[in-house]
Design a protein around this motif. Structure first.
Motif: not given
Length: 629
Positions: A356-363
């Protein structure tokens, strides 16, 4: 009388009968040393004759109690000499109690065999403390002990539990090749200088709340049980190169202030970095079953190189670019040809799976060679700026045939969220077969939310020049919009349904070509049976000559095509098929054949000139989406 070491004043007396030597108005307690049995003074302040008699009465393996006693190097040497066992050539004790004792100068317990429990709680070592090769068979307690200079436990053996809770190591701490057979507690320890902990921990090891103000060298340490570094502060460099953990390795809320590298380390359980903070550029190298980086803060650039791991990046904070990559080969150690042992991870797939990458700013997040088939992207932001490079794989649709519609799913790349939505909304168990059910903590998303995830990730793949991969996500986006009964108007859903049925949203060339073939076949059949006239009309010239020498007026007229009326066997001939084929082929390229047609044939040609070029265009578009670079 041997001179006593200075002892710090205490405002309250100890719970044992104390010596009281040197008590003053400013220090009413005086010496805190416990009475030597049969005397009213501690060993340090005992008369020389009485001290000699006491030491002469000791035998190897004797229990001794010198709590609060101040020791000089000479006094300690005399005590250990009295306990020397001729059979082994080393001092051997029973239960020993040195709580609150003070050791001035160097304290040498090298090779001492502590057959019973050994307690040094709140002891103070003003000089070097040497416990090299010591054997501690019972419980060893160094809670709140102060080591003012070097503390060396190299090759010491702790057969039972060892506690160093809140101990203070002001100088270097050496535990190289020490063996902890029981549980080891280092919670709240302060290492003000370099610490070398390349030891063997057979039980659980707790370093929770410890502070390493110097370098922490834990290279090639072995942890057979769980190891906890929760809340630990690593102020300078930290080395876990070659460290192995059979259980879990916990670094929850740990602070890595100057660490440039963490690992490579191998863990048979979970490596937990939840809430940890990395303040400098760092390379993390881990081979483990699971790696949890929930709420981890990366305050600088970082590279996570992993093997075997299922990675959790929930709510992680990336302030600078962070690369997560799967390492295909074992991690090298410092020596040439020396590789990180992976005996805790036998026979497993070395690939890395992101959960999961929930809640992540993936920039600032880049993924390389990561399995994303089970990854949940819901809750992440700036997914359109996520970098997906290398051999990253996503989930796919179910394979094989089904007894219910749709009988076969179109093979394509999907997100885990679509799998979860399909299972939740399936009206029949057969429709959910092959789709991955959602975990308990997965949120229930509407189709419009899943479509938004597809749209953002499609943009990410397009920016990475992965047009074929982006086409899969465009299909998924359209599929979710077509299924959205709340936010998508029915007219738009009807249009999307037609678009899906005819060409798979412009991405299925075989479907568009199939419909084109059907349209051409139908057009050909209609032309042969009803579209071509029974006979080609021949122009007829009519006129009248009025007089010689006058103008002559002639009229040319073509009769209307005659519909065929004969049996079908007479209509289906090679000549008629050839004429109909010309009409069909010209219609595909939006041209008129110029053939005389009946009324039915004329309307059929008009319809085919509209439909067949569109189907051909959809097929070309689908091919283009597969080969676009």
């Amino acid at each position: 009388m041997t001179s006593a070491a200075p002892e710090p004043p205490f405002s309250t007396p100890p719970p044992w009968p104390q010596c009281g030597h040197g008590a003053t108005a400013d220090d009413p307690v005086g010496c805190r040393g416990i009475h030597v049995p049969g005397h009213s003074a501690c060993l340090a302040h005992l008369d020389e004759d009485d001290r000699a008699a006491y030491l002469a009465g000791l035998a190897p393996g004797a229990d001794i109690d010198h709590r609060g006693t101040p020791f000089t190097p000479d006094l300690l040497a005399r005590l250990l000499a009295a306990l020397r066992d001729p059979a082994i050539g080393k001092p051997r004790t029973g239960d020993v109690q040195f709580d609150e004792a003070t050791f001035s100068g160097n304290a040498r317990f090298v090779g001492v065999v502590f057959s019973g429990n050994a307690s040094f709680s709140e002891a103070v070592f003003s000089g070097n403390a040497w416990f090299n090769n010591a054997a501690l068979s019972g419980n060893a307690s160094f809670d709140r002990t102060v080591f003012s200079d070097i503390a060396s436990f190299g090759e010491a053996v702790f057969s039972d539990s060892a506690t160093f809770g809140e101990a203070v190591f002001s100088g270097e701490a050496w535990f190289n090749e020490a063996v902890f057979s029981g549980n080891a507690w280092f919670s709240g320890v302060v290492f003000s200088s370099d610490a070398r902990l390349a030891a063997v921990f057979s039980g659980k090891a707790w370093f929770s709340g410890a502070v390493f103000s110097g370098n922490a060298w834990i290279n090639k340490a072995t942890f057979s049980g769980d190891a906890a570094f929760d809340g630990t502060t690593f102020s300078r460099d930290v080395g876990f190169s070659g460290a192995t953990f059979s259980g879990d390795a916990r670094f929850g809320a740990a602070r890595f202030e100057m660490a440039s590298r963490l690992g490579p380390l191998a863990c048979g359980g979970r490596v937990v970095l939840d809430g940890a903070v990395f303040q400098q550029p760092v390379t993390v190298e881990i081979a483990a079953h699971q790696v949890s980086c929930a709420r981890t803060r990366w305050a600088s650039a970082a590279t996570l190189q992993l093997r075997y791991a299922e990675l959790d990046l929930r709510d992680a904070v990336f302030e600078y670019p962070v690369v997560v990559a799967a390492r295909p080969t074992p991690f090298p150690l410092s020596a040439p040809g020396d590789l990180l042992p992976e005996t805790e991870l036998p026979g497993l797939d070395p690939g890395v799976r992101l959960s999961t990458v929930g809640g992540v700013d993936a920039a600032h997040l880049a993924l390389h060679d990561i399995d994303l088939s089970g990854c949940r992207f819901a809750g992440a932001v700036h997914l359109d700026q996520l970098r997906v490079d290398g051999w990253c794989t996503f989930a796919t649709t179910p394979a094989g045939w089904s007894r219910r519609f749709p009988w076969r799913w179109s093979r394509r790349t999907t997100l885990a969220e679509e799998h979860h939505w399909r299972v939740r909304t399936a009206r029949h168990p057969a429709l959910a077969r092959g789709w991955t059910p959602p975990p308990e903590d997965a949120p229930a998303l509407r189709p419009t939310a899943v479509a938004a995830l597809y749209r953002q990730l499609r943009k990410s793949l397009e920016d990475g020049k992965n047009e074929p991969g982006a086409a899969h996500f465009y299909f998924g986006e359209c599929e979710m919009r077509r299924r959205d009964t709340d936010g998508t108007p029915w007219s738009e859903r009807a249009l999307l349904t037609a678009y899906w049925a005819l060409s798979g949203y412009g991405l299925r060339a075989s479907r568009a070509l199939g419909w084109l073939g059907v349209a051409m076949t139908v057009t050909l059949a209609v032309m042969v049976l009803w579209g071509l006239p029974a006979k080609d009309p021949r122009p007829t010239v009519t006129g009248r000559q009025v007089a010689v020498g006058q103008d002559v007026a002639w009229t040319t007229d073509t009769p209307d095509p005659v519909n065929p009326t004969g049996p079908w066997s007479e209509r289906v001939t090679g000549e008629r098929v050839e004429k109909a084929l010309r009409v069909v082929i010209n219609s595909v390229v939006f041209r008129s054949s110029g053939q005389d047609l009946t009324t039915a044939g004329t309307y059929t040609e008009m319809a085919s000139r509209l439909a067949e070029p569109v189907l051909l265009g959809l097929a070309v578009l689908a091919v283009r989406s597969r080969v676009k670079r």
